[in-house]
Write an enzyme that holds these catalytic residues in place. Structure first.
Site, PDB file in Angstrom:
ATOM      1  N   HIS A  89      48.731  40.974  30.693  1.00 57.10           N
ATOM      2  CA  HIS A  89      49.250  40.830  32.061  1.00 57.10           C
ATOM      3  C   HIS A  89      50.211  39.636  32.096  1.00 57.10           C
ATOM      4  O   HIS A  89      50.012  38.652  31.383  1.00 57.10           O
ATOM      5  CB  HIS A  89      48.081  40.614  33.027  1.00 57.10           C
ATOM      6  CG  HIS A  89      48.512  40.656  34.461  1.00 57.10           C
ATOM      7  ND1 HIS A  89      49.088  39.571  35.091  1.00 57.10           N
ATOM      8  CD2 HIS A  89      48.500  41.653  35.375  1.00 57.10           C
ATOM      9  CE1 HIS A  89      49.394  39.913  36.333  1.00 57.10           C
ATOM     10  NE2 HIS A  89      49.051  41.172  36.530  1.00 57.10           N
TER      11      HIS A  89
ATOM     12  N   GLU B  94      55.531  46.047  34.464  1.00 53.71           N
ATOM     13  CA  GLU B  94      55.409  45.153  35.614  1.00 53.71           C
ATOM     14  C   GLU B  94      56.490  44.077  35.537  1.00 53.71           C
ATOM     15  O   GLU B  94      56.306  43.058  34.851  1.00 53.71           O
ATOM     16  CB  GLU B  94      54.036  44.475  35.605  1.00 53.71           C
ATOM     17  CG  GLU B  94      52.880  45.429  35.670  1.00 53.71           C
ATOM     18  CD  GLU B  94      51.649  44.761  36.271  1.00 53.71           C
ATOM     19  OE1 GLU B  94      51.201  45.224  37.331  1.00 53.71           O
ATOM     20  OE2 GLU B  94      51.172  43.773  35.705  1.00 53.71           O
TER      21      GLU B  94
ATOM     22  N   GLY C 177      53.360  40.004  42.964  1.00 55.38           N
ATOM     23  CA  GLY C 177      52.863  39.077  43.975  1.00 55.38           C
ATOM     24  C   GLY C 177      53.959  38.453  44.818  1.00 55.38           C
ATOM     25  O   GLY C 177      53.729  37.496  45.556  1.00 55.38           O
TER      26      GLY C 177
ATOM     27  N   SER D 221      54.028  44.539  43.478  1.00 51.13           N
ATOM     28  CA  SER D 221      54.087  44.697  44.937  1.00 51.13           C
ATOM     29  C   SER D 221      54.025  46.167  45.386  1.00 51.13           C
ATOM     30  O   SER D 221      54.708  46.552  46.347  1.00 51.13           O
ATOM     31  CB  SER D 221      55.316  43.989  45.514  1.00 51.13           C
ATOM     32  OG  SER D 221      55.258  42.599  45.210  1.00 51.13           O
TER      33      SER D 221
ATOM     34  N   ASN E  54      43.878  45.609  40.227  1.00 53.87           N
ATOM     35  CA  ASN E  54      43.595  44.364  39.498  1.00 53.87           C
ATOM     36  C   ASN E  54      43.295  43.292  40.539  1.00 53.87           C
ATOM     37  O   ASN E  54      44.196  42.832  41.232  1.00 53.87           O
ATOM     38  CB  ASN E  54      44.831  43.993  38.667  1.00 53.87           C
ATOM     39  CG  ASN E  54      44.737  42.592  38.084  1.00 53.87           C
ATOM     40  OD1 ASN E  54      43.650  42.014  37.988  1.00 53.87           O
ATOM     41  ND2 ASN E  54      45.879  42.037  37.701  1.00 53.87           N
TER      42      ASN E  54
ATOM     43  N   GLU F  94      50.527  37.238  34.009  1.00 53.11           N
ATOM     44  CA  GLU F  94      49.893  35.931  34.262  1.00 53.11           C
ATOM     45  C   GLU F  94      49.254  35.405  32.981  1.00 53.11           C
ATOM     46  O   GLU F  94      49.231  34.195  32.740  1.00 53.11           O
ATOM     47  CB  GLU F  94      48.884  36.063  35.410  1.00 53.11           C
ATOM     48  CG  GLU F  94      49.619  36.184  36.744  1.00 53.11           C
ATOM     49  CD  GLU F  94      48.922  37.026  37.795  1.00 53.11           C
ATOM     50  OE1 GLU F  94      47.713  37.259  37.688  1.00 53.11           O
ATOM     51  OE2 GLU F  94      49.628  37.456  38.736  1.00 53.11           O
TER      52      GLU F  94
ATOM     53  N   LYS G 179      42.351  40.254  40.031  1.00 48.46           N
ATOM     54  CA  LYS G 179      42.619  38.872  39.587  1.00 48.46           C
ATOM     55  C   LYS G 179      41.392  37.999  39.867  1.00 48.46           C
ATOM     56  O   LYS G 179      40.273  38.487  39.778  1.00 48.46           O
ATOM     57  CB  LYS G 179      43.888  38.333  40.257  1.00 48.46           C
ATOM     58  CG  LYS G 179      45.049  39.321  40.179  1.00 48.46           C
ATOM     59  CD  LYS G 179      46.365  38.739  40.541  1.00 48.46           C
ATOM     60  CE  LYS G 179      47.403  39.842  40.569  1.00 48.46           C
ATOM     61  NZ  LYS G 179      48.759  39.356  40.535  1.00 48.46           N
TER      62      LYS G 179
END
Ligand code: PEP
Length: 254
Positions: A96, A168, A174, A214, A10, A98, A12
């Protein structure tokens, strides 16, 4: 049951079209000949068409990072599943963290997106995961259960036959903090149990559950050794072709 691993990148909001093409040129030979696992790259929308052409005939599938639930309409700034199907996208990442936390996406909205993606025979990668606060409050499993139950409400096992889940944990995305293989395995086994309750044992045994948070070349082998971890959704480490290729090739190059 042996499920075919999927290693998904991904990107982003990173990479222009020339950067996308340069990446693909370097990456393709690094994973050429990989046949026992699926590979996916999800560049930003602006790079999808160029990426599709560059990936043609390769063993790398194209993914999108999000979409709207409608086929078309007055939704300024949005992209529909119809548009994604038209340019050769195979997978769509939905929900996701985010999108959930920065853009306020609810389980109900994500469910509508799953439905729209299925209409075009695209493969949804439904992302779920708890925040640090939820984990510390002992709510991890109940959060996963409601994200699965609400995000997949109203579908049949047949509708969802190609579904991919990505666990996740938000605190691992991240941040450089990976869930331990034990923590990830516990969450994956729990998700598989919920899927079995919702759609039956066969469905649950067939469905791939990826881990994301990560993932790096150094930790992928330990994660992939766990029985319920069927692949990885990789953010930061997918931005460099050599590190992503090492993750794709886990267990093959040592
Ligand atoms: C992600 O964006 O889905 C992700 C897991 O990011 P990272 O690998 O950078 O933690």
């Amino acid at each position: 049951m042996k499920r075919r691993p999927l290693i998904a990148g991904n990107w982003k909001m990173y990479k222009t079209v020339p950067e996308t093409l340069a990446y693909i040129e370097t990456f393709k030979p690094l994973v050429a000949g990989v046949e026992d696992r699926d590979i996916m790259l999800a560049p930003p929308f602006t790079s999808l068409d160029a990426a599709e052409r560059a990936l043609e005939g390769s063993n790398i599938a194209l993914g999108a990072q999000n979409c709207h639930y409608a086929d078309e309409g007055a939704f300024t700034g949005e992209i529909s599943p119809r548009m994604l199907a038209d340019i050769g996208v195979t997978y769509v990442i939905l929900g996701h963290s985010e999108r959930r936390h920065l853009f306020g996406e609810s389980n109900e909205l994500i469910r509508k997106k799953v439905e729209s993606v299925l209409r075009y025979e695209l493969i949804p990668i439904l992302c779920i995961g708890e925040t640090l606060e939820e984990r510390e409050a002992g709510k991890t499993l109940s959060v996963l259960e409601s994200q699965l139950k609400e995000g997949l409400a109203g579908f049949s096992a047949e509708d969802l036959k190609n579904l991919v889940i990505a666990y996740e944990p938000v605190w691992a995305i991240g941040t450089g903090k990976t869930a331990t293989p034990e923590q990830a395995q516990e969450a994956h086994a729990f998700c598989r149990k919920i899927l079995a309750e919702m759609f039956g044992e066969d469905f649950s045994e067939r469905t791939r559950i990826l881990y994301g948070g990560s993932v790096k070349p150094e930790n992928v082998v330990g994660l992939m050794a766990r029985p319920d971890i069927d692949g990885a959704l990789v953010g930061g480490a997918s931005l460099k072709p050599d590190s992503f290729a090492k993750i794709v090739n886990f267990g093959r190059m040592e």
